[in-house]
Motif scaffolding. Structure first.
Motif, PDB file in Angstrom:
ATOM      1  N   LYS A 282       0.843  -1.207   0.000  1.00 55.01           N
ATOM      2  CA  LYS A 282       0.000   0.000   0.000  1.00 55.01           C
ATOM      3  C   LYS A 282       0.864   1.237   0.000  1.00 55.01           C
ATOM      4  N   CYS A 283       2.038   1.137   0.664  1.00 57.02           N
ATOM      5  CA  CYS A 283       3.003   2.216   0.491  1.00 57.02           C
ATOM      6  C   CYS A 283       4.412   1.673   0.671  1.00 57.02           C
ATOM      7  N   LEU A 284       5.356   2.356   0.028  1.00 56.33           N
ATOM      8  CA  LEU A 284       6.748   1.934   0.056  1.00 56.33           C
ATOM      9  C   LEU A 284       7.481   2.815   1.064  1.00 56.33           C
ATOM     10  N   LEU A 285       8.274   2.165   1.949  1.00 56.11           N
ATOM     11  CA  LEU A 285       9.030   2.921   2.953  1.00 56.11           C
ATOM     12  C   LEU A 285      10.515   2.758   2.666  1.00 56.11           C
ATOM     13  N   LEU A 286      11.220   3.867   2.532  1.00 57.97           N
ATOM     14  CA  LEU A 286      12.648   3.796   2.228  1.00 57.97           C
ATOM     15  C   LEU A 286      13.428   4.484   3.347  1.00 57.97           C
ATOM     16  N   ASP A 287      14.309   3.713   4.011  1.00 61.07           N
ATOM     17  CA  ASP A 287      15.068   4.248   5.139  1.00 61.07           C
ATOM     18  C   ASP A 287      16.493   4.522   4.703  1.00 61.07           C
ATOM     19  N   GLU A 288      16.810   5.762   4.402  1.00 63.87           N
ATOM     20  CA  GLU A 288      18.143   6.164   3.920  1.00 63.87           C
ATOM     21  C   GLU A 288      18.699   5.144   2.934  1.00 63.87           C
ATOM     22  N   PRO A 289      17.988   4.852   1.865  1.00 65.20           N
ATOM     23  CA  PRO A 289      18.373   3.718   1.021  1.00 65.20           C
ATOM     24  C   PRO A 289      19.714   3.910   0.315  1.00 65.20           C
ATOM     25  N   LEU A 290      20.169   5.151   0.143  1.00 66.49           N
ATOM     26  CA  LEU A 290      21.374   5.368  -0.645  1.00 66.49           C
ATOM     27  C   LEU A 290      22.601   5.651   0.205  1.00 66.49           C
TER      28      LEU A 290
END
Lengths: 568, 358
Positions: free
Chosen positions: B155-163
């Motif tokens: 339902k939603c994408l969560l990105l934790d400091e992906p880079l």
């Protein structure tokens, strides 16, 4: 460290290894496979064909499998609870859980017998009549005693393995819809497998070759006891060699397997954790049950040793058909610590262990420096070699040293010189070989401990000293060693403690009463009719107290890193 | 598929009275790429983990679409998360990693295989399907982590400091790649970072957080051009600050008395004469004026005190009326010298007027 110097230390270490380790091992293999200068499989196959030996091997294997399974059953859930939940008395309880490590199962067996004997405390307490528990369940008794002594090793490995898993690995599974036991089975367990297998391997090998416990429990049909009984024939029969080489093969095969399957994998697993692991508060049920479980396991684990303590305080013959001893006395201690034989054994053990530890500090430091601080390509070899004594059982090493001693003392030059006989004939004086055996078997702990210290110490601290004009020797003395003192002390204490209560080398190599160490004296006393058992118990309690104090100091120094020492 | 995410008055206090999230309310629209940006310790990661279900808030609610999920266990939330460390399971192959979430959803084997292939194709990693994560580079692991989170159609994408674990060059490429993938999937994505360039370059909208509170929400342009507080002005990009009092007002045109003289500013905000304000002026908005006297507004005498040459730009420290100002000059050719006397000028619409906190 310069290349030349590293290479010098490297060759020196390899030479010492070849003499102290490779030679006895080769001597065993040679004795089993080469008879009268010719290669033969006759005796090794004979071990399997001989129904008595085959049964001994089978029993030892079953004991090892049973012990390993039971330790996993005890250690794994405890480790999981310890890392995942906060509960009352967590620090204290997880510390006490390690207590059995310092209580040798072979001493515990004495208490175990007192409690489960036909007229022992258990039958009296539950009014069962003279049920012969020991006669019926001897093997189970050995498995139980060994599991209760060895589960801390599995627990420590499991805790370390769990702590090494990046919490994000499990969170990612939860995020994708996987939780609870399914997550444990699909993600957590596979990730902790290397650590678990490493701990299991040490336990398996230890249980497979344990000599003291089956001896005291009177379980004679195991490979280890058969080797012990066959020592008399060491100069004339190839059979003991063949039996020992089969045990050696099993142990080394298992060790190699664990290295091959998980060795490479384990290093790659070290992922930098992105989030700190969070210990949760258990529900109300957990708040009560988790500490209760810890207390229960600890209580059961120290029960045999509580039996030893009670035995040591009971007047000879007064703990019979009663739950507790009828008459308490301190007399056994007075007798034990006033007796020339026991006093001498304490002196002997202190001497042997101190010499072994001194050897280990020097040797361990040299190996660790080459492994961590040199650029030698082959330094991995030294690292691997220094860990191998974990895979080679004490029984096997002791047998190898005996064989060498037997060969040397028959050599004409040595046979004619009383001084050389003193050194090389264990029947005259076992000091040299006992110290060597103690030292080689404890070397992994020392190397591990010092390597850990060096890895945590930044090279730049040493380089800056060199930059300011300190010679390599001064850097070592003024900077490196002070910085890793805690690790050296910890390694020293562990090596010392385990040497003090070493069983198989001591039972096999010490053959003259003048040179008995503590453990052999306990065994000899135990076999005496009358007050022997009680004095043996008193000596055992004294040794355990000594050992407990040492380990406690060690864990205070090392803190959480304690677990790292028991991994392979 | 795309759902909005509504956070109301969320609060999380950690032991030691650390107010990690302190009354946050946010409305994240369906299909938008929304950034949580702030210095370390501002609560952005805690907020993201609360949405994922790894942190239980003390107060407040989180809704995805119409459904409240505040107390729902993490594994029932249908949020796909990309972890900072990627958290690819080393004992499973790439294919098994990506298939994991679908297996949990009990899809049949053919459906899973089809979806995994499509997901790997979307991140251009089909060839690596049967290798183990340890054999991949950081950037490749990043793509797999993204594929694994997206394949469940969350339902939603969560990105934790992906880079944050990638090197600078790769980071630039992956930025655009992440935006492309999110937009092609048409998904709502919440992206945590402390890197303002990352946020400015690909966000639809962003929230600036500090001390567990939302400081400002807006598009990258709004945040940069019209910060509403000295904190935001100082956090996003660089700023020179100077205090002053509004002396005169004509429509949107203010005359403000400052320690270095009267400055003219253009603003949409309603200030009245006598208000205490703080002026925020970007270093790149400070220009060198012609030497001859001219009618340029905000023309001030200055002395160059420090010169830093960065290739693409030159950064000067100027002394103006006893205060120090940063001035950036892009594509510098003639460089000022230390000690050089000159004039600077600032366009009135480049002066951001901020209400002084009471």
């Amino acid at each position: 460290m310069t290349h030349t110097k590293a290479r010098m230390i490297f060759s020196l270490c390899l030479t010492i290894f070849a003499i102290c380790f490779l030679w006895p091992v080769l001597r065993i293999v040679g004795g089993g496979y080469f008879v009268d200068g010719r290669f033969t499989l006759q005796y090794v196959l004979g071990v399997f064909r001989n129904p008595v030996y085959a049964a001994g091997l089978r029993n030892s294997l079953l004991i090892a499998i049973g012990t390993t399974s039971l330790t996993i059953l005890i250690g794994l859930p405890l480790a999981w609870l310890q890392t995942r939940y906060d509960f009352a008395g967590k620090r204290l309880l997880s510390g006490l859980l390690l207590l059995p490590m310092v209580l040798p199962p072979f001493v515990g067996a004495i208490g175990f017998q007192q409690m489960f004997g036909q007229y022992g405390a258990i039958n009296t307490l539950f009014n069962l009549g003279p049920v012969d528990w020991l006669g019926r369940g001897r093997y189970l008794g050995v498995v139980l005693l060994q599991s209760l002594a060895l589960y801390p090793i599995l627990y420590l490995n499991a805790v370390a393995a769990l702590a090494n898993i990046d919490p994000a690995m499990e969170e990612a599974a939860a995020n994708l819809g996987c939780s609870g036991f399914r997550r444990f089975r699909k993600i957590t367990l596979p990730l902790m497998m290397p650590g678990l297998f490493a701990g299991g391997t040490i336990i398996f090998i230890a249980a497979f070759t344990e000599l003291g416990t089956p001896l005291i429990m009177n379980v004679n049909r195991t490979a280890s006891v058969q080797v012990f009984d066959a020592l008399k024939e060491i100069a004339v029969s190839p059979f003991p060699y063949a039996l020992v080489s089969v045990m050696l093969l099993c142990s080394v095969a298992l060790y190699t397997l664990s290295k091959v399957i998980f060795g490479r994998h384990a290093a790659a697993m070290q992922n930098k954790a992105s989030t700190g692991a969070v210990a949760h508060h258990p529900g109300i049920l957990g708040t009560i049950c988790i500490p209760a479980l810890f207390v229960g396991v600890i209580a059961i684990a120290i029960l045999p040793h509580a039996g030893v303590v009670l035995t040591s305080f009971s007047a000879p013959g007064s703990w019979y058909r009663s739950v507790l001893p009828d008459v308490f006395t301190g007399g056994n201690y007075i007798e034990a610590l006033g007796h020339e034989m026991t006093l001498r054994s304490i002196r002997n053990s202190l001497l042997f262990s101190s010499l072994a530890v001194l050897f280990n500090i020097g040797f361990g430091l040299a190996i660790a420096l080459v492994v961590v601080r040199s650029s030698l390509k082959s330094r991995w070899l030294l690292d691997a070699l220094s860990m191998i004594p974990l895979a080679v059982p004490g029984l096997v090493m002791a047998f190898g040293y005996l064989a060498i001693s037997s060969t040397l003392s028959n050599h004409p030059t040595i046979a004619q010189s009383p001084t050389l006989l003193m050194l090389f004939d264990v029947r005259v004086n076992p000091t040299f070989f006992l110290v060597l055996a103690y030292a080689v078997r404890r070397l992994p702990y020392m190397v591990r401990s010092i390597v850990a210290g060096l890895q945590q110490t930044s090279v730049s601290l040493e380089e800056s000293a060199a930059n300011l004009g300190a010679s390599p020797r001064t850097v070592l003395r003024k900077i490196t060693i002070p910085l890793i003192t805690a690790n050296i002390i910890a390694g020293t204490m562990l090596a010392f403690a385990f040497s003090m209560l070493e069983v198989s080398d001591s039972l096999m190599l010490a053959q003259r009463a003048d040179y008995y160490p503590i453990t052999k004296t306990i065994y000899e006393l135990f076999q005496l009719i009358g007050s022997g058992t009680y004095i043996a118990a008193a000596l055992g309690v004294w040794a355990m107290a000594f050992l407990a104090a040492t380990i406690l100091g060690c864990s205070l120094l090392l803190g959480k890193k304690m677990g790292a020492i028991f991994r392979i | 598929m795309a759902e909005s995410v509504t956070i109301q008055n969320l609060q999380k206090i950690f032991p030691g009275n650390v107010r990690a999230v302190d009354g946050v309310s946010l409305e994240i629209r369906a299909g938008e790429l929304f950034f949580l940006l702030g210095p370390s310790g501002c609560g952005k990661t805690t907020l993201l983990r609360a949405i994922a279900g790894f942190v239980t808030p003390d107060q407040g609610t989180i809704c995805i679409g119409e459904r409240e999920i505040t107390r729902l266990p993490a594994h029932k939330r249908d949020t796909g998360m990309v972890f900072q460390s990627y958290a690819l399971w080393p004992h499973l192959t790439i294919r098994q990693n990506v298939a994991f979430g679908l297996e949990m959803r009990r899809l049949n084997k053919t459906e899973i295989a089809k979806a995994v292939d499509a997901a790997l194709e979307r991140v251009q990693m089909q060839e690596k399907a049967d290798t183990k994560p340890n054999e991949l580079s950081g950037g490749q692991q990043q793509r797999i982590a993204l594929a694994r989170a997206l394949v469940i159609e969350p339902k939603c994408l969560l990105l934790d400091e992906p880079l944050s674990n990638l090197d600078a060059k790769l980071r630039l490429d992956m930025r655009q790649e992440i935006r492309r993938i999110c937009k092609s999937a048409g998904i709502t994505a919440i992206y945590v970072t402390h890197d303002q360039k990352e946020a400015l370059s690909i966000a639809d909208r962003m929230a600036i957080l500090a001390h567990g509170r939302v400081q400002q929400v807006g598009t990258p342009r709004e945040i940069y051009r019209h910060p509403t507080s000295p904190f935001v002005a100082g956090f996003i990009g660089e700023s020179n600050f100077i205090g002053g009092i509004v002396k005169n007002r004509q429509k949107n045109h203010l005359r403000i008395e400052t320690p270095i003289g009267i400055l003219e500013a253009a603003t949409d905000q309603s200030y009245t004469v006598g208000d205490n304000v703080t002026l925020s002026i970007r270093p790149e908005a400070v220009h060198k004026a012609d030497a001859e006297a001219s009618a340029a507004p905000n023309r001030l005498p200055a002395t160059c005190r420090q010169v830093v040459y960065l290739g693409e730009s030159a950064q000067y420290l100027m002394e103006i009326g006893g205060t120090y100002w940063k001035r950036h000059d892009w594509n510098p050719d003639d460089m000022d010298r230390v000690g050089e006397e000159e004039f600077i000028t600032i366009a009135p619409r480049d002066i951001i007027v901020l209400q002084d906190p009471a």
